[in-house]
Scaffold this motif. Structure first.
Motif, short mmCIF file in Angstrom:
data_model
loop_
_atom_site.label_atom_id
_atom_site.label_comp_id
_atom_site.label_asym_id
_atom_site.label_seq_id
_atom_site.Cartn_x
_atom_site.Cartn_y
_atom_site.Cartn_z
N ASP A 11 0.98 -1.05 -0.07
CA ASP A 11 -0.01 0.05 -0.06
C ASP A 11 0.81 1.21 0.02
O ASP A 11 1.70 1.59 0.76
N PRO A 12 0.98 2.08 -1.22
CA PRO A 12 1.61 3.27 -1.20
C PRO A 12 1.50 4.15 0.06
O PRO A 12 2.24 5.28 0.36
N LEU A 13 0.20 4.11 0.62
CA LEU A 13 0.00 5.27 1.43
C LEU A 13 0.32 5.01 2.80
O LEU A 13 0.94 5.62 3.64
N CYS A 14 0.70 3.63 2.94
CA CYS A 14 1.29 3.24 4.41
C CYS A 14 2.66 4.00 4.46
O CYS A 14 3.64 3.67 3.73
N GLY A 15 3.01 5.08 5.50
CA GLY A 15 4.16 5.44 5.73
C GLY A 15 4.29 6.77 4.96
O GLY A 15 5.47 7.40 5.07
N ALA A 16 3.41 6.98 4.07
CA ALA A 16 3.92 8.31 2.98
C ALA A 16 3.63 9.63 3.83
O ALA A 16 2.64 9.61 4.74
N ARG A 17 4.43 10.46 3.62
CA ARG A 17 4.30 11.88 4.38
C ARG A 17 3.50 12.63 3.26
O ARG A 17 3.59 13.09 2.22
N VAL A 18 2.29 12.98 3.93
CA VAL A 18 1.24 13.78 2.99
C VAL A 18 1.00 15.20 3.82
O VAL A 18 0.88 15.22 4.85
N LEU A 19 0.96 16.15 3.00
CA LEU A 19 0.75 17.47 3.49
C LEU A 19 -0.48 17.96 3.05
O LEU A 19 -1.05 17.94 1.61
N VAL A 20 -1.30 18.26 3.90
CA VAL A 20 -2.85 19.00 3.76
C VAL A 20 -2.69 20.68 3.79
O VAL A 20 -2.36 21.11 5.04
N ILE A 21 -3.20 21.20 2.80
CA ILE A 21 -3.24 22.83 2.92
C ILE A 21 -4.72 23.09 2.46
O ILE A 21 -4.99 23.01 1.66
N ASP A 22 -5.24 23.74 3.80
CA ASP A 22 -6.59 24.21 3.76
C ASP A 22 -6.94 25.54 4.76
O ASP A 22 -6.05 25.33 5.89
N ASN A 23 -7.80 26.32 4.55
CA ASN A 23 -7.91 27.37 5.34
C ASN A 23 -9.21 26.97 6.46
O ASN A 23 -9.55 27.88 7.11
N ASP A 24 -9.92 25.81 6.43
CA ASP A 24 -10.80 25.42 7.54
C ASP A 24 -10.12 24.23 8.44
O ASP A 24 -9.63 23.26 8.10
N GLU A 25 -10.25 24.89 9.71
CA GLU A 25 -9.48 23.95 10.62
C GLU A 25 -10.62 22.54 10.93
O GLU A 25 -9.53 21.45 11.30
N ASP A 26 -11.75 22.63 10.79
CA ASP A 26 -12.15 21.40 10.74
C ASP A 26 -11.71 20.16 9.81
O ASP A 26 -11.74 19.08 9.86
N ILE A 27 -11.58 20.87 8.49
CA ILE A 27 -11.13 19.98 7.29
C ILE A 27 -9.78 19.65 7.61
O ILE A 27 -9.43 18.53 7.23
N LEU A 28 -8.82 20.41 8.07
CA LEU A 28 -7.53 20.02 8.37
C LEU A 28 -7.48 18.80 9.58
O LEU A 28 -6.80 17.79 9.41
N GLU A 29 -8.39 19.25 10.42
CA GLU A 29 -8.21 17.99 11.61
C GLU A 29 -8.78 16.77 11.07
O GLU A 29 -8.17 15.53 11.36
N SER A 30 -9.98 16.76 10.36
CA SER A 30 -10.69 15.67 9.80
C SER A 30 -9.77 14.86 8.91
O SER A 30 -9.60 13.68 8.80
N THR A 31 -9.33 15.60 7.82
CA THR A 31 -8.38 15.22 6.89
C THR A 31 -7.16 14.52 7.31
O THR A 31 -6.86 13.28 7.07
N GLY A 32 -6.56 15.00 8.29
CA GLY A 32 -5.41 14.65 9.12
C GLY A 32 -5.57 13.30 9.72
O GLY A 32 -4.71 12.40 9.67
N GLY A 33 -6.70 13.17 10.53
CA GLY A 33 -7.32 11.90 11.20
C GLY A 33 -7.32 10.82 10.17
O GLY A 33 -7.02 9.61 10.49
#
Length: 751
Positions: free
Chosen positions: A601-623
């Protein structure tokens, strides 16, 4: 209606009768054909046996000419025996006797001068050598003066000193043999030699003309599996022909019967059956007219009265005095007319009120679609990701906080807005098909994975039958079509289940979605493909769609050139099908690897950066990303992203378009690429669905996902980009300018 009743009555009687007649005639024809084959074969074998007996009789007579050796008797006794043989066997015209050394000792003939004791050495002749080797030899057929057929027969005596007898046999006498063979009224038998020439026929003139039938024999030899051959005879009529070999001369006996005579029995049977069927249908028609008229007459009276009431004569009453169901219906019509007459005064006002209500509802719907399309995208996206986080959350307290009701509500709202957006995009012509060749099983697997849990929650069975075919279509749009069909089937099914299967139709494949739901009346089969139309009664499917799914299916089918069809009846379920073009094996793309064949699975261990101006979206996407095994970093702008990344580049960037302070997420991705000196894989996510934004993002080569984003769609696209980046890194040079992210064996969480 009278015609309808008459036609129905006649059909009930006539269809079985006609079917029985057709089947009976067919069986009679087959039995007649089998019997005809046996008869023709027997006739041919009988004629062949007679020809063989003719040859055996000549052989038997010739053996009497070799019972004395030349050492035991003189030439006179042999001459007497030879003349007796000519008298007993008229078919023999010339007879030559050779002694044990192959010298000619006697020659007698019906047409030439006799020769005595010439002692000409004939031992080297082929016929003599063949007779000494095999005992008897039948030479090829030849024609004297190109008219009469002859054959040379050489017979060796059982004792060498008795010599060999040579006979020239006139084959015109075989005409008597074949003339005795009777084949029906007009059939006949005849004989051809190995070369295909006619040597015996009831019509002697055909033999005397040295008729060549080699072409007919080639046609027969080209059909070795057939017992009967349909050919054109020498007289120019179509015949049925059978053959049998006539050893030992290697001749063939042919027996032919005219086609008209052969077909005569079953034609008589067909004529009798048709007459019986016609008379029976006439009798049925008479009964149908009498009984139908007795049924239709009161119905016509009822129809005429209803028409008068419908035209506005509300004071009219239908005069039906019968006590059956039709009489009861007439009384109901009369009661309805009285009720209409009483309520007519207020009818126009009610119609006006209802029209105004519909107009207001339509305006409200338009305002809702226009206003809610953009304003609800941000919270919907946040709620959708929170629901996905709930699926991978291990904390019991957290799972209680994120309730199942939130997930159900978000899923319903997502479905509503997906339908509205799909309709608007299809109408605007911004959806383009990316047709390619791919294995259908990949789409079927994703459909099954998407709806298996939903079907189980509803208490239904969902069965997707696999198929190994490759098809020509857009896999994303095709999956959307099947998703809508399966979702619609589950929505309208209360018990039983849904089956997704495939049927072969030539070079096409028909994918069918069956359900055991409420069914659709025939008069609604076209209306259900219109926008905002639901076949269920109002209120029974509250919160389960706006009636856009089938409209989307119809438009996507037109876009892809796939035929969408429906078969359904009320109370018995429905079957929606879509016809796809199959891809031949030799045209399938090479080197494609299905997802199940990829071990990591290429997602396993991948460093993913999320850029958004909504805190809820940042929290939920990161989780959500951490639930997938990723190392998630979140930022609201490029500066904050660079600060948190340090000197290590991310493997993937998820960026919103519109950020705070007028920043542009696409420009942030370009800035990160310049900073790290590499083309970072990136996905642009936005609630702005304008054509300008689409064109700009597509021109820069970034994939675009529209909010709200389904987690499964986000995971699929991220996996594809990371896998493609991994292949590029693995193909880089030995200088190590591009790092290769190590693979890991962590499990794949379900989004």
């Amino acid at each position: 209606m009278l015609r309808k009743y008459i036609a129905s009555f006649v059909a009930v009687v006539g269809i079985p009768l006609v079917g029985y007649t057709v089947v009976g005639v067919w069986f009679a024809a087959e039995e007649h054909r089998a019997a005809l084959i046996e008869v023709q074969r027997a006739n041919a074998q009988a004629a062949a046996w007679r020809i063989t007996q003719f040859a055996n009789e000549i052989e038997g007579q010739l053996r009497w000419a070799t019972h004395l050796s030349w050492n035991e008797s003189g030439a006179d006794q042999h001459r007497i025996d030879a003349l007796r043989l000519l008298r007993q066997v008229p078919a023999i015209t010339d007879l030559t006797l050779l002694d044990g050394q192959g010298r000619e000792r006697l020659f007698v003939s019906r047409v030439s001068m006799d020769r005595l004791d010439t002692r000409i050495d004939r031992s080297s002749e082929d016929a003599v050598q063949a007779a000494l080797k095999n005992g008897i030899h039948f030479g090829p057929v030849y024609f004297r003066r190109d008219t009469e057929p002859f054959i040379s027969v050489a017979l060796a005596a059982t004792r060498r000193e008795a010599g060999v007898v040579l006979a020239e046999v006139n084959l015109k006498f075989t005409r008597d043999v074949v003339s005795q063979v009777r084949v029906g009224r007009e059939g006949l038998a005849y004989v051809v030699d190995k070369a295909g020439r006619l040597i015996a026929h009831p019509d002697a003139s055909l033999v005397l003309r040295n008729t060549d039938l080699s072409s007919t024999m080639r046609v027969i030899d080209a059909q070795p599996d057939q017992s009967l051959h349909r050919l054109i005879s020498m007289q120019g009529e179509q015949v049925l022909l059978a053959q049998a070999p006539a050893p030992p001369m290697d001749w063939r006996v042919l027996v032919e019967l005219p086609q008209s005579e052969a077909d005569e029995p079953w034609r008589r049977a067909l004529s009798r059956s048709l007459w019986i069927t016609a008379v029976s249908l006439l009798v049925a028609l008479g009964f149908a007219v009498v009984f139908s008229w007795r049924m239709v007459r009161p119905i016509r009276t009822l129809t005429a009265g209803a028409a008068r009431i419908g035209s506005g004569q509300l004071d009219h009453r239908i005069p039906i005095d019968s006590a059956d169901e039709i009489g009861q219906l007439g009384h109901e019509f009369n009661a309805m007319a009285g009720e209409l007459e009483r309520s007519y005064a207020t009818l126009e006002r009610k119609v006006e009120q209802r029209t105004q209500a519909l107009t207001d509802a339509n305006r409200a719907k338009s305002r809702f679609v226009a206003a809610a399309s953009h304003d609800l995208r941000q919270p919907l996206h946040a709620l959708n990701l929170l629901v996905a986080q709930l699926r991978v959350e291990t904390s019991a307290a957290e799972r209680q906080r994120l309730t199942l009701r939130v997930e159900s509500a978000v899923a319903s709202i997502n479905g509503l807005f997906d339908g509205l957006l799909d309709i608007s995009k299809l109408d605007a012509g911004v959806v383009h098909a990316n047709v390619t060749a791919f294995p259908l099983q990949q789409v079927l697997d994703r459909v099954e994975a998407t709806f298996a849990e939903d079907a189980h929650a509803r208490g239904l069975h969902l069965h997707v039958r696999g198929h190994g075919a490759w098809v020509q279509s857009d896999p994303v749009l095709l999956e959307r079509i099947l998703d809508n069909l399966v979702a619609n089937a589950l929505r309208y099914t209360r018990k039983g289940g849904v089956l997704v299967g495939c049927r072969q139709r030539g070079d096409h494949l028909r994918v069918e979605v069956w359900d055991t739901g409420i069914g659709i009346p025939p008069e609604k089969h076209q209306e259900i493909f219109a926008e905002f139309y639901q076949v269920a009664p109002a209120g029974t499917l509250r919160g389960e769609g706006l009636g856009l799914g089938l409209s989307i299916v119809s438009r996507l089918g037109q876009l892809l050139g796939h035929r969408v069809a429906l078969r359904s009846s009320p109370g018995r379920g429905s079957c929606f099908s879509i016809t796809l073009q199959q891809v031949p094996p030799q045209l399938r793309a090479l080197g494609l690897v299905e997802a199940d064949d990829v071990p990591d699975d290429p997602l396993c261990g991948a460093r993913v950066l999320v850029i958004d101006n909504d805190e809820d979206i940042l929290e939920s996407t990161g989780g959500l990303l951490r639930g997938w095994g990723c190392k998630a970093l979140t930022a609201s702008c490029a500066d904050q992203a660079l600060e948190r990344l340090g000197q290590t580049a991310p493997d993937l960037v998820l960026a919103d378009v519109h950020l705070d302070g007028g920043e542009d997420g696409v420009e942030n991705v370009i800035r990160l690429r310049r900073h790290f000196g590499r083309d970072l894989p990136a996905i642009v996510i936005s609630g702005d669905v304008s054509q300008e934004t689409r064109t700009r993002v597509a021109g820069l080569g970034f994939p675009l996902l529209e909010k709200p984003v389904a987690p499964l769609r986000l995971r699929t696209l991220a996996t594809r980009l990371l896998r493609a980046a991994t292949r590029l890194e693995g193909a880089s040079g030995p200088d190590g300018s591009q790092r290769a992210r190590p693979r890991c064996g962590c499990p794949r969480p379900v989004p």
